[in-house]
Scaffold this motif. Structure first.
Motif, PDB file in Angstrom:
ATOM      1  N   PHE A 185     -11.534   0.913   2.942  1.00 50.16           N
ATOM      2  CA  PHE A 185     -10.951   1.090   1.605  1.00 50.16           C
ATOM      3  C   PHE A 185      -9.781   0.129   1.380  1.00 50.16           C
ATOM      4  N   GLN A 186     -10.041  -1.153   1.604  1.00 54.93           N
ATOM      5  CA  GLN A 186      -8.997  -2.182   1.532  1.00 54.93           C
ATOM      6  C   GLN A 186      -9.229  -3.113   0.331  1.00 54.93           C
ATOM      7  N   PRO A 187      -8.902  -2.659  -0.889  1.00 50.94           N
ATOM      8  CA  PRO A 187      -8.337  -1.371  -1.297  1.00 50.94           C
ATOM      9  C   PRO A 187      -9.436  -0.418  -1.777  1.00 50.94           C
ATOM     10  N   SER A 243      -9.342   1.476  10.560  1.00 50.89           N
ATOM     11  CA  SER A 243      -8.474   0.373  11.011  1.00 50.89           C
ATOM     12  C   SER A 243      -6.997   0.692  10.815  1.00 50.89           C
ATOM     13  N   ALA A 244      -6.645   1.973  10.938  1.00 49.38           N
ATOM     14  CA  ALA A 244      -5.274   2.399  10.676  1.00 49.38           C
ATOM     15  C   ALA A 244      -4.293   1.945  11.740  1.00 49.38           C
ATOM     16  N   ASN A 245      -4.790   1.477  12.893  1.00 51.41           N
ATOM     17  CA  ASN A 245      -3.918   1.032  13.979  1.00 51.41           C
ATOM     18  C   ASN A 245      -3.672  -0.465  13.967  1.00 51.41           C
ATOM     19  N   LEU A 246      -4.215  -1.184  12.992  1.00 53.75           N
ATOM     20  CA  LEU A 246      -4.124  -2.638  12.997  1.00 53.75           C
ATOM     21  C   LEU A 246      -2.998  -3.142  12.105  1.00 53.75           C
ATOM     22  N   ALA A 247      -2.450  -4.307  12.472  1.00 54.76           N
ATOM     23  CA  ALA A 247      -1.403  -4.940  11.678  1.00 54.76           C
ATOM     24  C   ALA A 247      -1.957  -5.379  10.328  1.00 54.76           C
ATOM     25  N   ARG A 248      -1.070  -5.562   9.385  1.00 56.78           N
ATOM     26  CA  ARG A 248      -1.486  -6.123   8.097  1.00 56.78           C
ATOM     27  C   ARG A 248      -2.114  -7.496   8.331  1.00 56.78           C
ATOM     28  N   SER A 249      -3.210  -7.739   7.633  1.00 60.49           N
ATOM     29  CA  SER A 249      -3.861  -9.040   7.659  1.00 60.49           C
ATOM     30  C   SER A 249      -4.633  -9.183   6.360  1.00 60.49           C
ATOM     31  N   VAL A 250      -5.212 -10.353   6.134  1.00 60.02           N
ATOM     32  CA  VAL A 250      -5.992 -10.520   4.915  1.00 60.02           C
ATOM     33  C   VAL A 250      -7.241  -9.638   4.933  1.00 60.02           C
ATOM     34  N   THR A 287     -14.037  -6.829  -0.388  1.00 56.99           N
ATOM     35  CA  THR A 287     -13.809  -8.222   0.022  1.00 56.99           C
ATOM     36  C   THR A 287     -13.540  -9.099  -1.195  1.00 56.99           C
ATOM     37  N   ASP A 288     -14.332  -8.919  -2.254  1.00 56.50           N
ATOM     38  CA  ASP A 288     -14.118  -9.697  -3.477  1.00 56.50           C
ATOM     39  C   ASP A 288     -12.780  -9.352  -4.125  1.00 56.50           C
ATOM     40  N   LEU A 289     -12.404  -8.096  -4.057  1.00 55.18           N
ATOM     41  CA  LEU A 289     -11.113  -7.692  -4.603  1.00 55.18           C
ATOM     42  C   LEU A 289      -9.967  -8.368  -3.860  1.00 55.18           C
ATOM     43  N   VAL A 317      -7.116 -10.821  -5.337  1.00 58.23           N
ATOM     44  CA  VAL A 317      -5.692 -10.515  -5.196  1.00 58.23           C
ATOM     45  C   VAL A 317      -4.941 -11.691  -4.587  1.00 58.23           C
ATOM     46  N   PHE A 318      -5.457 -12.246  -3.504  1.00 62.46           N
ATOM     47  CA  PHE A 318      -4.701 -13.244  -2.749  1.00 62.46           C
ATOM     48  C   PHE A 318      -4.865 -14.667  -3.274  1.00 62.46           C
ATOM     49  N   THR A 319      -5.787 -14.870  -4.217  1.00 66.48           N
ATOM     50  CA  THR A 319      -5.939 -16.206  -4.815  1.00 66.48           C
ATOM     51  C   THR A 319      -5.523 -16.246  -6.271  1.00 66.48           C
ATOM     52  N   GLY A 320      -4.992 -15.148  -6.780  1.00 66.00           N
ATOM     53  CA  GLY A 320      -4.480 -15.143  -8.144  1.00 66.00           C
ATOM     54  C   GLY A 320      -5.540 -15.036  -9.222  1.00 66.00           C
ATOM     55  N   GLN A 321      -6.759 -14.617  -8.868  1.00 68.86           N
ATOM     56  CA  GLN A 321      -7.807 -14.444  -9.865  1.00 68.86           C
ATOM     57  C   GLN A 321      -7.606 -13.127 -10.607  1.00 68.86           C
ATOM     58  N   PRO A 322      -8.163 -13.005 -11.823  1.00 71.24           N
ATOM     59  CA  PRO A 322      -8.051 -11.735 -12.551  1.00 71.24           C
ATOM     60  C   PRO A 322      -8.717 -10.602 -11.773  1.00 71.24           C
ATOM     61  N   LEU A 323      -8.102  -9.443 -11.800  1.00 69.20           N
ATOM     62  CA  LEU A 323      -8.695  -8.276 -11.170  1.00 69.20           C
ATOM     63  C   LEU A 323      -9.786  -7.710 -12.061  1.00 69.20           C
ATOM     64  N   PRO A 324     -10.815  -7.097 -11.472  1.00 67.94           N
ATOM     65  CA  PRO A 324     -11.899  -6.519 -12.281  1.00 67.94           C
ATOM     66  C   PRO A 324     -11.357  -5.496 -13.272  1.00 67.94           C
ATOM     67  N   ALA A 325     -11.932  -5.505 -14.469  1.00 67.83           N
ATOM     68  CA  ALA A 325     -11.448  -4.607 -15.524  1.00 67.83           C
ATOM     69  C   ALA A 325     -11.676  -3.143 -15.165  1.00 67.83           C
ATOM     70  N   HIS A 326     -12.719  -2.851 -14.354  1.00 64.26           N
ATOM     71  CA  HIS A 326     -13.037  -1.462 -14.032  1.00 64.26           C
ATOM     72  C   HIS A 326     -12.322  -0.986 -12.768  1.00 64.26           C
ATOM     73  N   LEU A 327     -11.403  -1.782 -12.246  1.00 60.95           N
ATOM     74  CA  LEU A 327     -10.597  -1.324 -11.116  1.00 60.95           C
ATOM     75  C   LEU A 327      -9.703  -0.185 -11.589  1.00 60.95           C
ATOM     76  N   PRO A 328      -9.613   0.922 -10.828  1.00 58.57           N
ATOM     77  CA  PRO A 328      -8.736   2.017 -11.258  1.00 58.57           C
ATOM     78  C   PRO A 328      -7.329   1.508 -11.557  1.00 58.57           C
TER      79      PRO A 328
END
Length: 300
Positions: A13-15, A40-47, A140-142, A146-157
């Motif tokens: 769920f990322q995100p 993956s709750a034990n892992l460091a932040r990563s892309v 993955t697409d989200l 997010v990290f490349t500055g593209q528009p987020l999907p309109a149906h994202l909560p």
């Protein structure tokens, strides 16, 4: 068919996105309670895993509320990644038993989108609640948007979109944008379909373990076992004490780690860290290096 006592939804769920939220809402029509296990709750932040379990749970709860559903019937629990199917499935069963009881009739919630969903067959005795896939909607697409500055999907909560926009302004968000660019550049420089090898060293002395702090854009500031990823096509020397080759363990490309017990070679950077401190801080480690450390020392 007898109704289940609960449904279990496992994912990173990322995100969390609309399909995840819709799946929980649909599950609540068939089961009185749903357990969402945040992988993956034990892992460091990563892309690949940018958000902590607490952040994902908060986004999920807010998205459910936005849809008019309270979260009293939904329980969230963190789930560590062990890079081992049998260990992982055992932890899923243990957490489900802890929430619903050992004799509960359970259903596993999910859709089979690719080979990564093979876990749906790892829980004999559980029934299955299938949910439809939302075409073109993947975490993955989200993350790429997010990290490349593209528009987020309109149906994202909306609560999730608000969190993501705010996250990008934090130090962690800024670091991960740089990490995304670095990972993409590193992948572009590799032959298609390459599998890399790396050599790592696990050295304990006087209650301290030798670790290196990463300084590059990928995993900046995280601890790793001393060593290096070998150039494409180069193979590790023989005699490794352990081999770790889970297909999802490395960020840039599939990489097999050959781990040697003993001090790293001269010139390989590293510093002594209290073993107790290292073991207690799994999210300070790069990729699966904390799993390697604790597995080889029999501490997991």
């Amino acid at each position: 068919m007898t109704a289940p006592d609960g449904a279990v939804f496992v994912g990173r769920f990322q995100p969390p996105h609309a399909a995840h939220v819709g799946s929980v809402v649909q599950a609540l029509e068939h089961a009185p309670r749903v357990l969402v296990l945040l992988g993956s709750a034990n892992l460091a932040r990563s892309v690949r895993n940018p958000f902590r379990a607490s952040e994902r749970a908060a986004m999920f709860r807010a998205a459910l509320r936005d849809q008019g559903f309270g979260s009293r019937r939904v329980t969230f629990r963190p789930l560590p990644d062990r890079f081992d199917a049998a260990r992982w499935a055992g932890e899923v069963r243990a957490r489900a038993a802890g929430v619903f009881g050992p004799a509960a009739r359970l259903a596993l919630l999910g859709f089979e989108k690719d080979a990564s969903s093979a876990y749906l067959d790892w829980f004999p005795g559980w029934t299955r609640l299938r949910v439809p896939e939302v075409p073109g909607l993947h975490a993955t697409d989200l993350r790429r948007a997010v990290f490349t500055g593209q528009p987020l999907p309109a149906h994202l909560p909306a609560p999730v979109a608000d969190f993501l926009q705010a996250f990008l302004q934090t130090p962690a968000g800024v670091r991960l944008q740089a990490e995304w660019r670095a990972v993409e550049e590193a992948r572009a420089g590799l032959p298609a379909g390459i599998r890399l090898q790396e050599e790592r060293y696990l050295f304990l002395q006087d209650g301290r373990v030798c670790l290196n702090t990463r300084t590059g854009a990928i995993g900046r500031g995280l601890w790793e076992l001393p060593g290096q990823v070998l150039p494409p096509g180069e193979r590790s020397r023989t005699g490794a004490d352990a081999v770790f080759d889970h297909p999802a363990r490395a960020l840039v490309a599939p990489t097999t780690a050959y781990v040697f017990l003993g001090p790293p070679p001269a010139g390989v950077p590293g510093q002594a860290v209290s073993l107790g401190t290292a073991v207690a801080r799994p999210r300070r480690f790069f990729e699966d290096h904390h799993v390697i450390l604790t597995r080889m020392l029999g501490l997991d």
